[in-house]
Scaffold this active site. Structure first.
Site, mmCIF file in Angstrom:
data_model
loop_
_atom_site.group_PDB
_atom_site.id
_atom_site.type_symbol
_atom_site.label_atom_id
_atom_site.label_comp_id
_atom_site.label_asym_id
_atom_site.label_seq_id
_atom_site.Cartn_x
_atom_site.Cartn_y
_atom_site.Cartn_z
ATOM 1 N N SER A 191 12.858 0.823 11.220
ATOM 2 C CA SER A 191 13.659 -0.186 10.517
ATOM 3 C C SER A 191 15.124 -0.114 10.911
ATOM 4 O O SER A 191 15.758 -1.130 11.218
ATOM 5 C CB SER A 191 13.520 -0.003 8.997
ATOM 6 O OG SER A 191 12.192 -0.178 8.600
ATOM 7 N N LYS A 233 5.312 7.982 5.271
ATOM 8 C CA LYS A 233 6.741 7.918 4.973
ATOM 9 C C LYS A 233 6.910 7.029 3.750
ATOM 10 O O LYS A 233 6.517 5.858 3.761
ATOM 11 C CB LYS A 233 7.526 7.344 6.148
ATOM 12 C CG LYS A 233 9.014 7.153 5.834
ATOM 13 C CD LYS A 233 9.751 6.394 6.928
ATOM 14 C CE LYS A 233 11.209 6.181 6.535
ATOM 15 N NZ LYS A 233 11.957 5.365 7.520
#
Length: 382
Positions: free
Chosen positions: A58, A185
């Site tokens: 990201s 995650k």
């Protein structure tokens, strides 16, 4: 070829690889082409601190990258690490895409380019359908993991997937049923969820009843922010993948190591908590400025950073100056500099816990804490 390389690198269960950074990317100002030299230098700087790279995550603006650019970045990261003598450092690549088919395609391309692990997020484009369709979500990760040539991490980030938020039951199901899934995650920031999953994984029977496909890829439960590294350690979590390590890799690596050691020596917990507070405040303050804020701070601190790819806007000048001057940023910056300049015999030895005796490490840290009570930091870290 990727599976062969795994045998020469850190396992994801090793101390260094459990500190993972979603690397920022850098673009040339006029063309928005990849700035490969800046990226290579960044990879080496962060990895040298003991933080493994996640490419095309990201923070790395994966959604803005073409397939060929992702491959180019993996090649560049591998080359930079090898040239710096860091050939043992593994590479994790973000390979989530709009469809299961394209995700599998990207994962195969990443493996061929030199990635050792993949991290996969569910697309949020059709979140209105997927978010409440548990069988479809499970089938996505099952199929991707079965067809991936490298181990796969689940990436749970509701903010980047249209609100899709996997609960602990589904993640545990995937851990039980998919031997090529090597962790999760949790950028949902849900510490309770992390605790529930970690408790199952820590069970003495989990590894024997649900063995992983790869010896080098045990199931890891990782936070998505640096602001709960210490609580995660005490809940049997395994570390974090965090964007903040782009800016403060040495401080975050040190905090992680100290949190692990403090579990065996509670006298170290107050110092661990103090450092966690500094990192937590910085993580929150900088996260509010998003990718553009991190890039601005990289420019201020290290001379590179630039702007995000459009349509992401740059941070405006007033907000940028306010961010730089913020006490949380300045305190974390000071901590990072202290960690860079610290005495290798005391601080940096923490990064080699698995290669030394635990008693020796405890004595080194206690000596350091004693010294800090006797002299100013500016003297101690000269």
């Amino acid at each position: 070829m990727a599976a062969k390389r795994l045998s020469t690198k850190w396992r994801l269960s090793s101390t260094e690889a459990r500190n993972i950074c979603s690397y920022s990317l850098f673009f040339l100002p006029d063309s928005e082409d990849l700035d490969i030299p800046a990226f290579e230098g960044h990879v080496v700087r962060v990895a040298t601190a003991g933080v493994a790279p996640l490419v095309a995550g990201s923070m790395g603006e994966a959604i803005h990258l073409s397939h060929s650019e992702r491959v180019k970045l993996i090649h560049a990261a591998r080359k930079a690490l090898d040239n710096a003598g860091l050939n043992h450092v593994p590479i994790i690549a973000g390979t989530g895409a709009g469809s299961t088919r394209e995700t599998i395609e990207l994962t195969n391309e990443a493996a061929a380019a030199g990635a050792d692990y993949a991290i996969v997020i569910a697309s949020g484009y059709f979140a209105g359908v997927l978010a409440t369709n548990r069988p479809a979500l499970k089938a996505f990760w099952v199929e991707v993991s079965e067809k991936s040539p490298i181990p796969v991490l689940i990436y749970n980030y509701p903010g980047a997937s249209g609100g899709i938020d996997l609960d602990s039951d589904l993640i545990i199901e995937l851990a039980n049923n998919c031997p090529n899934i090597c962790g999760v995650k949790l950028t949902c920031g849900n510490v309770g969820k992390l605790t529930r999953i970690a408790d199952v994984i820590a069970s003495p029977t989990f590894a024997s009843q649900h063995p992983r496909k790869s010896l080098y890829a045990p199931f890891l439960v990782l936070g998505g922010y640096a602001d709960f590294l210490v609580p995660s350690a005490y809940a049997s979590g395994h570390g974090a993948i965090t964007g903040l390590a782009n800016l403060f890799p040495n401080a975050i690596a040190y905090l992680f190591q100290l949190s692990e050691v403090s579990r065996k020596d509670p006298s170290l917990l107050p110092e661990t908590q103090r450092l966690q507070g500094i990192i937590a405040r910085a993580d929150f303050t900088i996260a509010k400025a998003s990718i553009a804020g991190t890039k601005y701070l990289l420019e201020k601190l290290y001379g590179y950073g630039g702007l995000p790819r459009k349509p992401l806007p740059p941070i405006d000048s007033a907000a940028a100056q306010s961010l730089w001057e913020h006490i949380d940023v300045q305190t974390a910056t000071k901590l990072e500099q202290e960690c860079i300049q610290k005495d290798p015999a005391s601080f940096k030895s923490l990064g080699r816990l698995r290669r030394s005796t635990f008693l020796g490490e405890i004595m080194a840290i206690r000596l350091l804490l004693l010294l800090r009570t006797l002299m100013p930091l500016s003297v101690l870290f000269q």
